[in-house]
Enzyme design. Structure first.
Site, PDB file in Angstrom:
ATOM      1  N   GLY A   1       0.823  -1.209   0.000  1.00  0.00           N
ATOM      2  CA  GLY A   1       0.000   0.000   0.000  1.00  0.00           C
ATOM      3  C   GLY A   1       0.853   1.253   0.000  1.00  0.00           C
ATOM      4  O   GLY A   1       2.085   1.184  -0.053  1.00  0.00           O
TER       5      GLY A   1
ATOM      6  N   HIS B   1     -21.765  -3.548 -33.699  1.00  0.00           N
ATOM      7  CA  HIS B   1     -21.460  -4.979 -33.792  1.00  0.00           C
ATOM      8  C   HIS B   1     -20.366  -5.206 -34.831  1.00  0.00           C
ATOM      9  O   HIS B   1     -20.432  -4.609 -35.910  1.00  0.00           O
ATOM     10  CB  HIS B   1     -22.715  -5.751 -34.205  1.00  0.00           C
ATOM     11  CG  HIS B   1     -22.445  -7.212 -34.428  1.00  0.00           C
ATOM     12  ND1 HIS B   1     -22.266  -8.078 -33.375  1.00  0.00           N
ATOM     13  CD2 HIS B   1     -22.277  -7.928 -35.569  1.00  0.00           C
ATOM     14  CE1 HIS B   1     -22.020  -9.288 -33.867  1.00  0.00           C
ATOM     15  NE2 HIS B   1     -22.011  -9.224 -35.196  1.00  0.00           N
TER      16      HIS B   1
END
Ligand code: FAD
Ligand code: AMP
Length: 471
Positions: free
Chosen positions: A277, A450
């Site tokens: 972290g 598409h």
């Protein structure tokens, strides 16, 4: 009259974006930053451009090409012999990308008349910033407003002290000059997983030790489980519930001791990355002396408009906590700049997208199913697998899914979770829909080209109403 209307301390994605927005709004602006390149030249862009988002993505891209060619070229009928990786060239490419982008910020500063003040910034009053240059020279500037954007630094843990040779932090792991045979990482957060993926793809035997019992605890469980399986398939070893107690170097090896599911264990590696972290960076800023409050974890305290207890001093980005993400820092920079200029800008936090750049990518926005359950909110789910997408099939990238969660009564989208190719790009549609408080039906009735991967988002939206076409 003050020397500047605004002085910003820190030129990461929070600070440099704030500086540019302040300048656009006609404010006389300076930005102080202490970062220097390996050659000792001042550099802008902070953690993100120099040792964070950008170099990590450059290495992820290079390593993906290498891995993909090895594993999938034959599927396309592509034959190759003697595939090898030249780490020096890969690193030089990464360095060039970083240089181009950081110099680009310098160009933007020039174009917008932002003054870059290289050096360490220190608050010496509520309207005064001292800048100590690398030559030791100290100058003090007066200003109407100050924005603290000093970011964060890797969290250090005494049980595994970074020596920059055998035990490194994320910065060190971005700069390896060869592929470590055995690589250990402490921490399976975004940074640990991305860096582990880079070196695993290039041939390292990678082991990640994670203290928490759940993999990617903040992510949607179904997505996290699918990603965990995929990373295992790619050759990463990830031990959960594994708390590291010590790491010692001897004979050019690192011995890592940890308590895991099978009791006390040891891992021996050639390099160890500490990726546990990041912590806020306020060292030497002198913030408390001018009345700025800092909490027990070191975060600068601010109100909802990122204003500190001193009304003309603001703080943004990693140094105030919340999601430690570049885009969150930048948007705060924009909001604060506009508020200083007298506008009433606001920022929404529930639509901050999260991305983890493993392959395929994980991206999400909004709440997880687990969070909705805990909050007692009734929801509907639409889930579409990439295996049913024509474009994903054409790519050979059928792993993963899109999951859309919508309010059971109103149909408002509450969260979208994607594990799949280009999830980092696909999530933008969900962010926009949520920003407009859109419903699943809104996306279900929106035409998607598409064949595209975005059709999977469309299908998940259809799925919320139980009317998916292709699954
Ligand atoms: P920083 O970018 O940390 O910038 C702060 C700047 O202030 C630094 O240049 C610092 O030197 C300077 N500074 C500090 N104190 C002073 C002072 N007193 N005087 C002068 N200058 C000072 N986030 C994402 O959104 N996407 C990603 O893909 C991503 N990948 C990452 C990968 C890695 C390996 C790491 C380490 C981080 C990554 N992050 C990513 C996180 C991201 O880098 C940070 O959230 C972001 O940089 C925070 O921006 P900031 O402006 O708050 O601070
Ligand atoms: P992040 O904060 O998302 O960058 O992730 C850091 C990860 O490191 C978290 O998931 C922590 O649980 C993990 N971590 C912190 N300390 C240790 C430790 N001593 N041993 C193993 N994992 C750790």
């Amino acid at each position: 009259m003050a020397d500047y209307n605004v002085i910003i301390i820190g030129a990461g994605p929070g600070g440099y974006v704030a500086a540019l927005r302040c300048a656009q709004l006609g404010l006389k602006t300076a930005c102080v930053d202490k970062s220097v390149t390996l050659e000792g030249k001042p550099t802008l862009g902070g953690t993100c451009l120099n040792v964070g988002c950008i170099p990590s993505k450059a290495l992820l891209d290079s390593s993906h090409h290498y891995y993909h060619l090895q594993k999938h070229a034959a599927d396309h009928g592509i034959q190759h012999q003697g595939l090898s990786i030249d780490v020096a060239t890969m690193q030089a490419r990464k360095d060039k990308i970083v240089k181009t982008l950081t110099q680009g910020i310098a160009g933007l500063f020039k174009k917008n008349s932002v003054t870059h003040l290289p050096g360490i910034g220190r608050l010496v009053g509520t309207n005064e910033v001292e800048v100590k240059g690398s030559d030791g020279q100290v100058n003090t500037f007066s200003t109407d407003h100050i924005i603290i954007a000093t970011g964060s630094i890797p969290t250090a843990i005494p049980i595994a002290t970074v020596d920059n040779k055998y035990i490194v932090d994320s910065t060190g792991a971005l700069a390896f000059d060869s592929v470590p045979k055995r690589l250990g990482l402490i921490g399976a957060g975004a940074i640990g997983l991305e860096l582990g993926s880079v070196w695993n793809r290039l041939g390292s035997e990678v082991t990640i030790l994670e203290a928490l019992p759940d993999f990617l605890a903040a992510a949607d469980r179904k997505i996290a489980d699918a990603a965990f399986k995929e990373l295992k398939k790619q050759g990463l070893t990830i031990h959960l519930d594994a708390k590291v107690s010590s790491a010692t170097v001897s004979n050019e090896e690192v011995t890592v001791s940890y308590s895991g599911k099978k009791g006390d264990q040891q891992l021996v590696v050639d390099k160890l990355v500490v990726a546990v972290g990041r912590k806020p960076n306020t060292e030497g800023l002198n913030a408390p002396a001018v009345g700025i409050q800092i909490d027990a974890r070191g975060f600068v305290q601010v109100n909802e408009h990122r204003q500190t207890a001193i009304p003309n001093i603001y703080a943004i980005g990693d140094v105030i906590g919340g999601p430690m993400l570049a885009h969150k820092a930048s948007e705060e920079g924009v909001m604060v700049a506009e508020r200083i200029a007298g506008q009433k800008s606001e920022m929404t936090y529930h639509t901050v997208p999260w991305v983890i750049y493993i392959h395929p990518e994980i991206a999400w926005v909004g709440q997880t199913e687990e969070q909705l359950k805990t909050a007692g909110i009734e929801y509907k789910v639409g889930q579409f697998p990439f295996a049913a997408s024509g474009r994903a099939r054409a790519h050979g990238e059928t792993n993963g899914m899109v999951r859309m969660l919508a309010d059971a009564q109103t149909d408002q989208i509450l969260g979208v979770h994607i594990f799949g190719m280009s999830a980092s790009e696909l999530i933008a549609e969900a962010v926009v829909a949520m920003e407009f408080e859109g419903s699943a039906e809104d996306l279900a009735r929106t035409i998607h080209a598409h064949p595209t991967l975005s059709e999977a988002v469309h299908e998940a939206a259809l799925g919320v109403a139980g009317r998916m076409i292709h699954a």
